[in-house]
Write a protein that holds these residues in place. Structure first.
Motif, PDB file in Angstrom:
ATOM      1  N   SER A   1      46.899 125.631  70.123  1.00 36.39           N
ATOM      2  CA  SER A   1      47.673 126.822  70.498  1.00 36.39           C
ATOM      3  C   SER A   1      46.746 127.909  71.030  1.00 36.39           C
ATOM      4  O   SER A   1      47.103 128.641  71.958  1.00 36.39           O
TER       5      SER A   1
ATOM      6  N   PHE B   1      52.236 130.881  68.615  1.00 36.38           N
ATOM      7  CA  PHE B   1      51.668 131.235  67.316  1.00 36.38           C
ATOM      8  C   PHE B   1      50.384 130.450  67.061  1.00 36.38           C
ATOM      9  O   PHE B   1      50.359 129.228  67.163  1.00 36.38           O
TER      10      PHE B   1
ATOM     11  N   THR C   1      51.882 125.196  64.143  1.00 37.70           N
ATOM     12  CA  THR C   1      52.865 124.894  65.192  1.00 37.70           C
ATOM     13  C   THR C   1      53.715 123.704  64.791  1.00 37.70           C
ATOM     14  O   THR C   1      53.180 122.697  64.337  1.00 37.70           O
TER      15      THR C   1
ATOM     16  N   ASP D   1      52.314 122.478  74.243  1.00 38.97           N
ATOM     17  CA  ASP D   1      51.637 122.558  72.938  1.00 38.97           C
ATOM     18  C   ASP D   1      52.635 122.029  71.912  1.00 38.97           C
ATOM     19  O   ASP D   1      53.816 122.336  71.978  1.00 38.97           O
TER      20      ASP D   1
HETATM   21 MG    MG Z   1      49.269 125.240  67.008  1.00 34.85          MG
END
Ligand code: MG
Ligand code: GTP
Length: 439
Positions: A220, A243, A251, A271
């Motif tokens: 991320s 985040f 995540t 992601d």
């Molecule tokens: Mg992440």
């Protein structure tokens, strides 16, 4: 979902961690214990005490042996712990027996991971996937929950003779099975919707780069670094950022961003959820449909925390999962992230064409090299495309100029006759778009 341990005012719940060492080395065992404590932290649990036991094999009845179980009970009392988290996966019977001795609930590692997932999942799809995995995990463990009632009844064969507990378990099982089928149906509908959305994205004709890797590797952070690079005004990027946190499983939901950098071909970056060793089987199954997106990626970036002494093991865990999903045929780059934390990495020069790149999503070290390599990969599979583009499709003509090498171009009555050497992704897109129109 078992949210009963979640305190309202974010007060931490006290637990005792129980580790069972069988044939691992000291080092491996310590690492797994540390990882379990980090998982507890990610679940807002306060680890008051860590107890360990060494046995050649787990005890069939109580997992750690009855003597150790008594010792565990003592530590639970002394620390006022609300439950125990075990390093390992216990059978339903082991869990039930241990629970009976220590008098507080027992969670195993799978239970803990499922709990983190159920707290963290935000999108509808992730929530349904986690609930499915949770219910599948609960099914064989229901016996323990109703055991006190089960003992009241006789053992006869007919329904009327069964104990209250047994009947309750059957009812629960049937209800849970029904709910699982319902969830699967809902998920199937969502999957179809996602297929449509994916086609929608492909219609943009941009290459798709997927971030994958162990949890906490910095996927991320790398996504956010690139989002910011594309548009350095904080106000504009704030909403696009995902985040990132020093926490396992930060995540859970997949996010996709378009990365448009000056002088480079734009691409889509995704992601998604990170991996972990011995990930519960049901959870992988539940997340398979989200992860199946990876099949459509043009490049996989396998992100690793190179400052973690176990990054080679993390790489193996990731590759095993990718292999299982049959996506290892996709070009991949091993991204050794957090190079800023390792002097040795900072002395390595990234070489074009290599499948290893040393970077830092914190300092930006090596990111240009990685981006150059991505552009090289996008260029691979270049082929000649010859088409007549209607004048109304001005943006397509622009893309030929920006993303391909135009060999000839002439404005005729029926449109722009264009011949260009196009990257594979653009060639696919153009051919699809104009063959569809011709039909
Ligand atoms: Mg992440
Ligand atoms: N020093 C340093 N820290 C980094 C770097 N990249 C990420 N981090 C830190 O590592 C932690 C985890 O980063 P994330 O980006 O959330 O990791 P992730 O791979 O997305 O993790 P999950 O979402 O849990 O799978 C955060 O505290 C980041 O600030 C880096 O290059 N250098």
């Amino acid at each position: 979902m078992t949210h009963e341990y979640e305190k309202e005012n974010n007060e931490l719940t006290t637990v005792v961690v129980m580790g069972l060492r069988t044939n691992e080395s000291d080092e491996e065992f310590d690492y797994s214990m540390k990882e379990l404590v980090s998982l507890c932290e990610a679940c807002d649990l306060d680890v008051a005490y860590e107890l360990t036991q060494s046995l050649p094999n787990p005890d069939n009845a109580t997992w750690i042996g009855s003597g150790k179980a008594e010792e565990l009970k003592m530590h639970v009392k002394a620390n006022n712990a609300e439950f125990v988290v075990c390093l390992g996966n216990l059978s339903p019977a082991q869990m039930k027996n241990l629970q009976k001795i220590i008098d507080v609930p027992v969670w195993d590692r799978t239970n803990l991971i499922l709990e983190i997932f159920s707290r963290r999942a935000r999108t509808g799809e992730a929530r349904l996937q986690v609930e499915t995995a949770y219910l599948q995990y609960m099914m064989p463990r229901l016996t323990g929950m109703w055991q006190h009632l089960g003992r009241q009844g006789g053992g006869g064969g007919s329904r009327a003779n069964k104990g209250v507990g047994e009947t309750q378990i059957e009812l629960d099982r049937r209800q849970i099975s029904r709910r699982i089928s319902e969830l699967k149906r809902e998920l199937a509908v969502m999957e179809r919707t996602r297929d449509v959305q994916r086609e929608g994205r492909n219609r943009g004709g941009y290459p798709h780069v997927a971030l994958v890797g162990y949890t906490n590797a910095g996927k991320s952070s790398l996504m956010n670094y690139l989002v910011e690079l594309g548009d350095p005004t904080p106000d504009k990027t704030a909403g696009k950022k995902v985040f990132e946190k020093n926490m396992l499983f930060a995540t859970l939901d997949t996010s996709i961003r378009k990365i448009d950098l000056p002088g480079r071909k734009p691409f889509l970056l995704s992601d998604t959820v990170g991996f972990i060793e011995n990930i519960p089987h049901d959870l992988i199954k539940a997340f398979r449909s989200t992860l199946s997106e990876l099949k459509y990626a043009d490049v996989l970036l396998i992100v690793m925390d190179s400052s973690d002494p176990h990054h080679d093991d993390h790489k193996k865990v990731t590759e095993d999962i990718l292999k299982d999903m049959d996506v290892l045929g996709i070009p991949r780059i091993y991204v050794y992230n957090k190079s800023d934390l390792r002097d040795a990495d900072m002395n390595i020069t990234n070489t074009p064409g290599s499948d290893k790149f040393y970077i830092s999503a914190k300092t930006g070290y090596g990111i240009d090299d990685l981006l150059d390599e991505l552009q090289n990969i996008f260029r691979k599979g270049n082929r000649i495309v010859e088409k007549i583009i209607p004048f109304s499709d001005g943006q397509i003509i622009n893309r030929f100029h920006e993303e391909a090498e135009v060999e000839s171009e002439s404005y005729e009555e029926d449109g722009v006759h264009i011949r260009a050497l196009c990257p594979g992704y653009l060639a696919d897109y153009i051919e699809d778009r104009y063959s569809a129109k011709a039909e």
